[in-house]
Scaffold this motif. Structure first.
Motif, PDB file in Angstrom:
ATOM      1  N   ALA A 215     -31.824 -15.384   9.909  1.00 12.16           N
ATOM      2  CA  ALA A 215     -32.129 -14.059  10.458  1.00 12.16           C
ATOM      3  C   ALA A 215     -31.804 -13.996  11.947  1.00 12.16           C
ATOM      4  CB  ALA A 215     -33.598 -13.714  10.215  1.00 12.16           C
ATOM      5  N   LEU A 216     -32.120 -15.066  12.684  1.00 10.71           N
ATOM      6  CA  LEU A 216     -31.803 -15.102  14.115  1.00 10.71           C
ATOM      7  C   LEU A 216     -30.295 -15.141  14.345  1.00 10.71           C
ATOM      8  CD1 LEU A 216     -34.552 -17.586  15.380  1.00 10.71           C
ATOM      9  CD2 LEU A 216     -34.472 -15.095  15.690  1.00 10.71           C
ATOM     10  N   ALA A 217     -29.583 -15.875  13.495  1.00 12.73           N
ATOM     11  CA  ALA A 217     -28.124 -15.887  13.597  1.00 12.73           C
ATOM     12  C   ALA A 217     -27.555 -14.497  13.326  1.00 12.73           C
ATOM     13  CB  ALA A 217     -27.541 -16.903  12.622  1.00 12.73           C
ATOM     14  N   LEU A 218     -28.103 -13.817  12.323  1.00 13.29           N
ATOM     15  CA  LEU A 218     -27.669 -12.458  12.015  1.00 13.29           C
ATOM     16  C   LEU A 218     -27.929 -11.528  13.197  1.00 13.29           C
ATOM     17  CD1 LEU A 218     -26.590 -10.380   9.985  1.00 13.29           C
ATOM     18  CD2 LEU A 218     -28.945 -10.088   9.176  1.00 13.29           C
ATOM     19  N   PHE A 219     -29.056 -11.705  13.840  1.00 12.96           N
ATOM     20  CA  PHE A 219     -29.393 -10.893  15.013  1.00 12.96           C
ATOM     21  C   PHE A 219     -28.309 -11.027  16.088  1.00 12.96           C
ATOM     22  CE2 PHE A 219     -31.185 -10.708  19.295  1.00 12.96           C
ATOM     23  CZ  PHE A 219     -31.737  -9.438  19.303  1.00 12.96           C
ATOM     24  N   GLY A 220     -27.875 -12.266  16.349  1.00 14.60           N
ATOM     25  CA  GLY A 220     -26.845 -12.475  17.356  1.00 14.60           C
ATOM     26  C   GLY A 220     -25.548 -11.780  17.010  1.00 14.60           C
ATOM     27  N   ARG A 271     -22.267 -23.220   2.742  1.00 17.67           N
ATOM     28  CA  ARG A 271     -22.431 -22.017   3.577  1.00 17.67           C
ATOM     29  C   ARG A 271     -22.076 -22.257   5.045  1.00 17.67           C
ATOM     30  NH1 ARG A 271     -22.375 -19.660  -1.196  1.00 17.67           N
ATOM     31  NH2 ARG A 271     -24.315 -19.862  -2.353  1.00 17.67           N
ATOM     32  N   GLN A 272     -22.610 -23.333   5.624  1.00 18.42           N
ATOM     33  CA  GLN A 272     -22.427 -23.533   7.058  1.00 18.42           C
ATOM     34  C   GLN A 272     -20.971 -23.758   7.466  1.00 18.42           C
ATOM     35  OE1 GLN A 272     -25.493 -25.604   9.345  1.00 18.42           O
ATOM     36  NE2 GLN A 272     -26.646 -25.887   7.452  1.00 18.42           N
ATOM     37  N   PRO A 273     -20.141 -24.447   6.674  1.00 20.21           N
ATOM     38  CA  PRO A 273     -18.728 -24.558   7.050  1.00 20.21           C
ATOM     39  C   PRO A 273     -17.995 -23.220   7.084  1.00 20.21           C
ATOM     40  CG  PRO A 273     -19.306 -26.281   5.490  1.00 20.21           C
ATOM     41  CD  PRO A 273     -20.467 -25.343   5.533  1.00 20.21           C
ATOM     42  N   VAL A 274     -18.567 -22.185   6.501  1.00 17.35           N
ATOM     43  CA  VAL A 274     -18.004 -20.839   6.581  1.00 17.35           C
ATOM     44  C   VAL A 274     -18.664 -20.061   7.713  1.00 17.35           C
ATOM     45  CG1 VAL A 274     -17.779 -18.619   5.377  1.00 17.35           C
ATOM     46  CG2 VAL A 274     -17.335 -20.759   4.159  1.00 17.35           C
ATOM     47  N   ILE A 275     -19.977 -20.175   7.833  1.00 22.05           N
ATOM     48  CA  ILE A 275     -20.725 -19.410   8.835  1.00 22.05           C
ATOM     49  C   ILE A 275     -20.272 -19.731  10.251  1.00 22.05           C
ATOM     50  CG2 ILE A 275     -23.012 -19.110   9.885  1.00 22.05           C
ATOM     51  CD1 ILE A 275     -24.166 -19.538   7.022  1.00 22.05           C
ATOM     52  N   LEU A 276     -20.142 -21.004  10.576  1.00 20.15           N
ATOM     53  CA  LEU A 276     -19.867 -21.395  11.962  1.00 20.15           C
ATOM     54  C   LEU A 276     -18.485 -20.939  12.451  1.00 20.15           C
ATOM     55  CD1 LEU A 276     -21.550 -24.916  12.031  1.00 20.15           C
ATOM     56  CD2 LEU A 276     -22.538 -22.665  12.477  1.00 20.15           C
ATOM     57  N   PRO A 277     -17.400 -21.170  11.696  1.00 22.83           N
ATOM     58  CA  PRO A 277     -16.112 -20.653  12.165  1.00 22.83           C
ATOM     59  C   PRO A 277     -16.084 -19.123  12.268  1.00 22.83           C
ATOM     60  CG  PRO A 277     -15.781 -22.319  10.476  1.00 22.83           C
ATOM     61  CD  PRO A 277     -17.235 -21.996  10.488  1.00 22.83           C
ATOM     62  N   CYS A 278     -16.772 -18.450  11.356  1.00 22.65           N
ATOM     63  CA  CYS A 278     -16.805 -16.988  11.409  1.00 22.65           C
ATOM     64  C   CYS A 278     -17.547 -16.501  12.649  1.00 22.65           C
ATOM     65  CB  CYS A 278     -17.449 -16.416  10.146  1.00 22.65           C
ATOM     66  SG  CYS A 278     -16.394 -16.553   8.689  1.00 22.65           S
ATOM     67  N   MET A 279     -18.623 -17.199  13.016  1.00 26.72           N
ATOM     68  CA  MET A 279     -19.324 -16.834  14.243  1.00 26.72           C
ATOM     69  C   MET A 279     -18.436 -17.077  15.459  1.00 26.72           C
ATOM     70  SD  MET A 279     -22.095 -15.439  15.058  1.00 26.72           S
ATOM     71  CE  MET A 279     -23.358 -15.194  16.301  1.00 26.72           C
ATOM     72  N   ALA A 280     -17.644 -18.147  15.411  1.00 26.17           N
ATOM     73  CA  ALA A 280     -16.706 -18.413  16.508  1.00 26.17           C
ATOM     74  C   ALA A 280     -15.684 -17.287  16.628  1.00 26.17           C
ATOM     75  CB  ALA A 280     -16.013 -19.753  16.287  1.00 26.17           C
ATOM     76  N   ALA A 373     -25.928 -18.091  21.731  1.00 22.07           N
ATOM     77  CA  ALA A 373     -27.295 -18.621  21.759  1.00 22.07           C
ATOM     78  C   ALA A 373     -27.908 -18.610  20.358  1.00 22.07           C
ATOM     79  CB  ALA A 373     -28.157 -17.808  22.717  1.00 22.07           C
ATOM     80  N   SER A 374     -27.678 -17.559  19.600  1.00 23.85           N
ATOM     81  CA  SER A 374     -28.281 -17.458  18.261  1.00 23.85           C
ATOM     82  C   SER A 374     -27.716 -18.510  17.317  1.00 23.85           C
ATOM     83  CB  SER A 374     -28.067 -16.047  17.693  1.00 23.85           C
ATOM     84  OG  SER A 374     -26.712 -15.839  17.335  1.00 23.85           O
ATOM     85  N   ILE A 375     -26.413 -18.754  17.404  1.00 27.64           N
ATOM     86  CA  ILE A 375     -25.826 -19.736  16.498  1.00 27.64           C
ATOM     87  C   ILE A 375     -26.217 -21.149  16.919  1.00 27.64           C
ATOM     88  CG2 ILE A 375     -23.589 -20.188  17.616  1.00 27.64           C
ATOM     89  CD1 ILE A 375     -24.253 -19.512  13.869  1.00 27.64           C
ATOM     90  N   ALA A 376     -26.425 -21.376  18.232  1.00 26.99           N
ATOM     91  CA  ALA A 376     -26.896 -22.694  18.692  1.00 26.99           C
ATOM     92  C   ALA A 376     -28.290 -22.978  18.140  1.00 26.99           C
ATOM     93  CB  ALA A 376     -26.901 -22.751  20.212  1.00 26.99           C
ATOM     94  N   VAL A 377     -29.150 -21.961  18.166  1.00 26.22           N
ATOM     95  CA  VAL A 377     -30.490 -22.109  17.599  1.00 26.22           C
ATOM     96  C   VAL A 377     -30.404 -22.359  16.101  1.00 26.22           C
ATOM     97  CG1 VAL A 377     -32.662 -20.902  17.129  1.00 26.22           C
ATOM     98  CG2 VAL A 377     -31.604 -20.730  19.393  1.00 26.22           C
TER      99      VAL A 377
END
Length: 391
Positions: A215-220, A271-280, A373-377
């Motif tokens: 949820a915090l990542a989504l917020f960012g 999930r995370q190998p997709v989430i992190l590059p997409c956030m980048a 910051a949100s993705i770091a958290v």
């Protein structure tokens, strides 16, 4: 043929996707002409923002509650209630003759919006095969994006040709009514097996790392989205670019491609190998946007941002469902999706003050910092919880 294909592309899933398309179609028909409508009522620019903000904040406050209610009362019942009220409320816009009654109407409309979205998210989560959950979330979300690509232009064209707001309100009600009709034939799914203990409250569910951290990542990510939606139409002309529509066209096309392919990819590799590059990609696109200087640059930004954001939200959504038992899914997804609205509000309202004081370039960079910051958290918290990946 994969035996799960029939489950994913069942009548219930197809009708749910169609309902989502029509539901958001009615929403996007009205969205681009709201500022004009507020102006006809004598509203100011600040009141335009308030009309939008009240709708969003009402949805934020009650969406977790409706998610919890869907766990207890059934998904379909809450979906029908939300879609039915959403349809009828469009008919009341034409009766409004002052700005303050419009505030009340927008709050009530936001409540109906929250009911439908919370229950629909839980319904799709229950319906999707576990091995293809990311793909299902991506396809379902594509209906929303297609609506965003088609209906705003229709709504704008209607007002340009006729100038008749009442006609547009009736048209929005008719499209929302189609969403209601699509839901009627779907089969109710039990949120939890008979005899199982009641689901936890949404506050209890929201404290779980596997719900709170996504949820915090989504917020960012949503903060950057709010900043772009609210201020790109003002920022781009400052840089000599008047064709803003090309951004949203490219964004929608890229998002559709992203949601179709990356959802299936997250089912295979986690999930995370997709989430992190997409956030980048989201952060990169926003930083490029801050230095906008040409139409071509705007298109590149839209393609990068659409691909990143298109995969980002449904994959996070699937991650929440992966670690949430069926009896708690409505509450968990109600809590999770509320952070989308919170992020949009932060990007459009709070960062608006940054833009006013320091300029739009600084504002877009600030939204990128929030996303980082949100993705770091998210990364640190998931590792601490021992949730490194999901396959």
């Amino acid at each position: 043929m994969n035996p799960q294909d029939g489950v994913l592309w069942s009548r219930n899933f197809s009708l749910s996707c169609l309902a989502n398309f029509f539901y958001f179609g009615s929403f996007y028909l009205l969205l681009p002409i709201l500022p004009q409508y507020v102006d006809t009522l004598g509203g100011t620019a600040a009141q335009v923002g308030l009309v939008t903000g009240l709708y969003t904040m009402a949805a934020v406050v009650v969406r977790p509650y409706f998610g919890q209610l869907a766990d207890r009362s059934g998904r379909k019942k809450i979906m029908l209630t939300g879609a039915g009220c959403f349809t009828l409320l469009f008919m009341l816009y034409g009766l409004v003759e002052a700005i303050y009654p419009l505030y009340i109407l927008r709050v009530v409309h936001g409540l109906a919006h929250a009911a439908f979205l919370a229950a629909a998210a839980a319904y799709i989560a229950d319906l999707a095969p576990s091995a293809r959950r990311g793909e299902a979330m991506g396809v379902y979300g594509t209906a929303n994006v297609l609506a965003m690509a088609l209906f705003p232009a229709w709504g704008t064209a209607v007002i340009s040709r006729t100038g008749d707001f009442n006609y547009l309100f009736g048209l929005s009600a008719a499209v929302a009514g189609l969403a209601f009709l699509c839901i009627l034939p779907v089969r109710e799914l039990a949120a939890a097996p008979a005899g199982s203990r009641p689901g936890a409250g949404f506050l209890t569910v929201g404290k779980r790392r596997e719900v709170l951290l996504p949820a915090l990542a989504l917020f960012g990510g949503a903060t950057t989205y709010g900043a772009i939606i609210a201020f790109l139409p003002l920022f781009a002309p400052q840089r000599g670019i008047t064709d803003i529509g090309i951004f949203f066209t490219a964004f929608a096309a890229s998002t559709v491609v992203s949601r179709i392919f990356t959802g299936k990819l997250s089912d295979r590799i986690g999930r995370q190998p997709v989430i992190l590059p997409c956030m980048a990609l989201i952060v990169l696109a926003v930083c490029i946007l801050a230095q906008l200087s040409s139409r071509e640059m705007l298109i590149i930004t839209a393609l990068l941002y659409g691909f990143g954001f298109g995969a980002f939200m449904p994959t996070l959504n699937a991650l929440v469902v992966d670690y949430t038992p069926p009896r708690d899914r409505g509450a968990a997804l109600g809590f999770f999706t509320a952070f989308m609205d919170l992020g949009i509000t932060a990007g459009s309202v709070i960062l608006g003050f940054v833009g006013e004081l320091f300029g739009y370039t600084a504002m877009f960079y600030s939204s990128a910092v929030v996303a980082i910051a949100s993705i770091a958290v998210f990364i640190a918290g998931m590792r601490k919880a021992g949730v490194v990946n999901h396959e």
